[in-house]
Design an enzyme around this catalytic site. Structure first.
Site, mmCIF file in Angstrom:
data_model
loop_
_atom_site.group_PDB
_atom_site.id
_atom_site.type_symbol
_atom_site.label_atom_id
_atom_site.label_comp_id
_atom_site.label_asym_id
_atom_site.label_seq_id
_atom_site.Cartn_x
_atom_site.Cartn_y
_atom_site.Cartn_z
ATOM 1 C CB THR A 66 -0.956 0.042 1.220
ATOM 2 O OG1 THR A 66 -1.339 1.403 1.485
ATOM 3 C CG2 THR A 66 -0.301 -0.512 2.471
ATOM 4 C CB SER A 115 -3.449 2.489 10.392
ATOM 5 O OG SER A 115 -3.258 1.469 9.410
ATOM 6 C CE1 TYR A 169 -3.897 -3.564 5.243
ATOM 7 C CE2 TYR A 169 -4.042 -1.193 4.927
ATOM 8 C CZ TYR A 169 -3.931 -2.461 4.408
ATOM 9 O OH TYR A 169 -3.826 -2.640 3.058
ATOM 10 C CG HIS A 170 -1.649 1.843 6.225
ATOM 11 N ND1 HIS A 170 -2.762 2.335 6.863
ATOM 12 C CD2 HIS A 170 -1.929 1.893 4.902
ATOM 13 C CE1 HIS A 170 -3.669 2.686 5.951
ATOM 14 N NE2 HIS A 170 -3.195 2.423 4.755
ATOM 15 C CE LYS A 192 -1.651 -4.548 2.775
ATOM 16 N NZ LYS A 192 -1.875 -5.408 1.604
#
Lengths: 382, 382
Positions: free
Chosen positions: B144, B179, B181-182, B185
Site C-alpha cells: 500500500t 495505522s 494495518y499499514h 504491510k
C-alpha cells in the site's frame, strides 16, 4: 524504580535482574523458559546446568537481602500479560523476551514461524499492556545492530537525515538484516515506532552487537548464580563459542573469508547500558535509539585473539575456514556510530587476551562436559 | 499461466479472478471468508449480498465457459497451505489475503492482534510454500502507498538512493505508516525483501492507493457477479463511502481539514496492474516495486467532485468537517512517482464526475438497504 524484565531467564535477562536489584531497583522477572526447551529439543544445552528462576531468586535474596519477583508464563497469552502488568505496575520494562538465535530462525519452517510469531506477539502484547496498565512507563527494548546489516555507508545511531531533490526528511535508518531473527527485530522496530508516534509511548531501543562473557559482578564467587553459557552454533555467540572450541581442542570455525565485521561488547557493558538507559529514560513520544557495542572486530581478528589467549595458557588453537553456511558479505564496509551510550556514562570493558584467558579458565573447569557434537551442525541459510 | 489468488473473496480478489480467467489464465482462489465474518461481527455488512465463492465460480463457468478453482480454508494453517500449493502448483500467486482495514486494526486489542498475526503469518506461510512447492513462481503482493506515509520529500518507487558522508547506498525507501494495518504491510515488505535476498524469490510489490468503483468489465450485466461494496468506516474506501453518503443524504464526512492527499485508482486499473505485473514477472532475486495509483486528490477535492456528481443527478450533497478520529497530517507535502506501471502498459481510467455519477446510479438502486448507522462510528486512533 520498579522494573519488569521480560525474558528474565535468558543469558542477559538474569544478570540484568541481579544488576538492577543490586543497584537498588525493585525487580520482577517474567519467562516461559522457551530458550531452555528449544535448547533441549535441539540438543544444544549450555555448558553447565542453571537452576530455575524461583531457585535463583531465593538464592539471590539469601545473599543480597533483596527480593526479585518471579512470574512464569507465556507473554503471547494476553491473560498472563494482563495479570503480570496489573500486579507489578512497573515504572520501566526491559524487553528481552524474544527467540534470539539467527541460526535457529533459519533451521526449518516451524522454527522460523515460532521466531516470527513469538517475537512479534510478545512485542505487541507489551505495547498493549503498557497502554492499558502503565502508559507512563519506559520500555527498554533490545534491538540488534544486525538490523542495519552491512550497508556501504556509515551507520548512524538509529536515524538518517536524507536530502533528496532539494527537500529534507529524517527517517529511521534503513534496515536490512541477515537472518529471519534479525528481520523480526526490524519488524519490532516498525511496531514500536508506530505506537510511539500514535500513543506517545516512551521507548529506548538498544541496537546491541554480539555479547561475550560469563561472569558479572553480581555472581562473582557464586557459581550457582551464573547465567546460561551456550557454546553451540544456535545459541552460542561467536566469542563464547571460540573460547569453548579453544578449550576443547576443536578448530575455531570461521565462516568463509572471516572478514565479517561486527560491534561486540562485554556482558558487563550490556548491564551498564540497560541501567543507564533506565535511569535516564526516553520522553513521551520518543523512540530513543542507541547503538550498543564497544569495539568492532572481524571474525578473523577474534580468532587470532582467542588463539593468542590460548597460547598464554598452553593451548594450541587451530583456525579452520569453513564454507559459509550463512548468506552474508564476507568483506564489507562497516563504520557504525556508537556515541550515545558513552555520553550517558558507559565505561566500556575492552576485549583483551586477559579477558579471554579469564573466560578460558572458567570454561576449563567445565571441560569434561563439553559435547563436541554441539559445536557445529552446519545449519544453512539457503 | 496458472494463477493462485489468495484472498479471492475480497473486494479486489474476486474481480481479479474473473479478469485473469477472462484473459485466458487458469485461476484458482483461496479464502477463509475472514472479511465476511468481521463485517458481520462489527455490523458493517456491504450494500448488497454477495454469493459465496463456490456459487460465483459456478455462475462464472456457466457464463464464460472457464473454470475457477475454489479452496476454502485458513492460510494461517500450514496443513491447508501445503495442500493447496501441492494441488495447484501455481506459476504465479496474487496475495490479497490480509485484513485490509486501517480503522479495524485500531479498533481494540483483539482486532489489532488479529490484523498483525493474520497478515504476517499468511505472508510467511506463502513464502515458505513458494520455497517448498514452487520456488520458480512469481508472487504479486499487494502493498500500500500508506507504507510510505507522508514524508516531506518526494516518494520514489520503492527504493531510495542515499548519498551520505561521501558514500552511496540504495535502500528500500523508508516507510512510516499511519495505522497498524499499514504497519503490518511494512512488516510484510521486510519479510519479503529478506527472503528475496536469501532464497532468490521473484516478487512484485504493488504499493496501491485507495481503490474506488463497483463494476468491472467481467461482471457487466451480471449483478450477481459483483464484488463486495462496503460503505462503512471500517471497510469502505473513501470515494465509495462518499457516493453512498451522497445517495443517502448523509453529509460527506471529511476528517479534520481535509487536506489529506493520497493517490487513488479505479478498480479496473487494479485489475490491469495485477495482470500486467503477472504477464511481465519479476526475475529471480528481484523485489520489484511499483507505486499503484493513477491520480492524487485531497479529501476536500474528492468531496467537491462527489458534490458535483450529485448535483448532476439532482442530489443536494452536504460536506461536514468532523474532528479527525485518526492521527495523521491534515496538510502535507505529497509527490509520489508512479511511472513503472504506465511503462508496463497501464491505461488509466480517470476519476470524473461521469464516473461518480455512474456509481451513484448503481448505489441508488440499492438505496433502501443503506443503513445510516453503518456509515460513521468514530473509531479513534488514540
Amino acid at each position: 524504580m520498579k522494573v519488569l524484565i521480560l525474558g528474565g531467564d535468558g543469558y542477559l535477562g538474569w544478570p540484568t535482574a541481579m544488576h538492577l536489584s543490586a543497584a537498588g531497583h525493585d525487580v520482577a522477572v517474567v519467562d516461559n523458559y522457551l530458550r531452555r526447551s528449544i535448547s533441549r529439543d535441539e540438543d544444544v544445552e549450555p555448558l553447565f546446568e542453571v537452576p530455575n528462576l524461583h531457585w535463583r531468586s531465593r538464592r539471590w535474596e539469601e545473599l543480597s537481602g533483596r527480593h526479585i519477583g518471579v512470574h512464569i508464563g507465556d507473554l503471547r497469552r494476553w491473560d498472563f500479560v494482563a495479570e503480570v502488568f496489573a500486579e507489578v505496575r512497573p515504572d520501566a520494562i526491559v524487553h528481552y523476551a524474544e527467540q534470539p538465535s539467527a541460526p535457529y530462525s533459519m533451521l526449518n519452517r516451524r522454527a522460523s514461524m515460532l521466531t516470527l510469531s513469538n517475537n512479534l506477539e510478545v512485542t505487541a502484547n507489551t505495547i498493549f499492556a503498557m497502554r492499558e496498565f502503565v502508559p507512563e512507563a519506559h520500555l527498554v527494548k533490545l534491538g540488534t545492530m544486525g538490523e542495519y546489516g552491512t550497508p556501504n555507508i556509515d551507520i548512524e545511531e538509529g536515524w538518517l537525515d536524507v536530502e533528496h531533490n532539494g527537500r529534507r526528511e529524517r527517517f529511521l535508518y534503513p534496515r536490512q538484516a541477515g537472518s529471519l531473527y534479525h528481520t523480526t527485530k526490524i519488524m519490532d522496530t516498525d511496531l514500536l515506532w508506530y505506537y510511539v508516534r500514535v500513543w506517545g509511548l516512551k521507548v529506548t531501543d538498544l541496537m546491541q552487537g554480539p555479547v561475550y562473557g560469563i561472569d558479572t559482578d553480581e555472581c562473582a564467587g557464586h557459581d550457582e548464580l551464573r547465567t546460561f553459557f551456550n557454546y553451540d552454533e544456535l545459541f552460542g555467540t561467536v566469542v563464547n563459542r571460540f573460547v569453548v572450541q579453544a578449550v576443547a581442542g576443536y578448530p575455531l570455525t570461521v565462516y568463509g573469508k572471516g572478514g565479517q565485521t561486527r560491534g561486540y561488547l562485554n556482558i558487563r557493558d550490556t548491564l551498564q547500558c540497560v541501567r543507564l538507559s533506565l535511569e535516564r529514560p526516553a520522553t513521551a513520544g520518543e523512540l530513543r535509539i542507541f547503538n550498543q557495542f564497544t569495539e568492532a572486530f572481524s571474525v578473523n581478528q577474534l580468532a587470532e585473539m582467542v588463539r593468542g589467549a590460548g597460547a598464554r595458557v598452553g593451548l594450541a588453537v587451530d583456525v579452520e575456514h569453513l564454507e559459509n553456511p550463512r548468506k552474508e558479505l564476507e568483506e564489507h564496509y562497516y563504520n557504525p556510530v556508537h556515541t550515545g551510550l558513552l555520553e550517558l556514562g558507559l565505561e566500556p570493558h575492552s576485549l583483551t587476551e586477559e579477558v579471554l584467558a579469564g573466560m578460558i579458565e572458567i570454561v576449563t573447569r567445565h571441560r569434561e562436559t563439553i559435547d563436541r557434537h554441539k559445536i557445529f551442525r552446519n545449519s544453512r541459510w539457503a
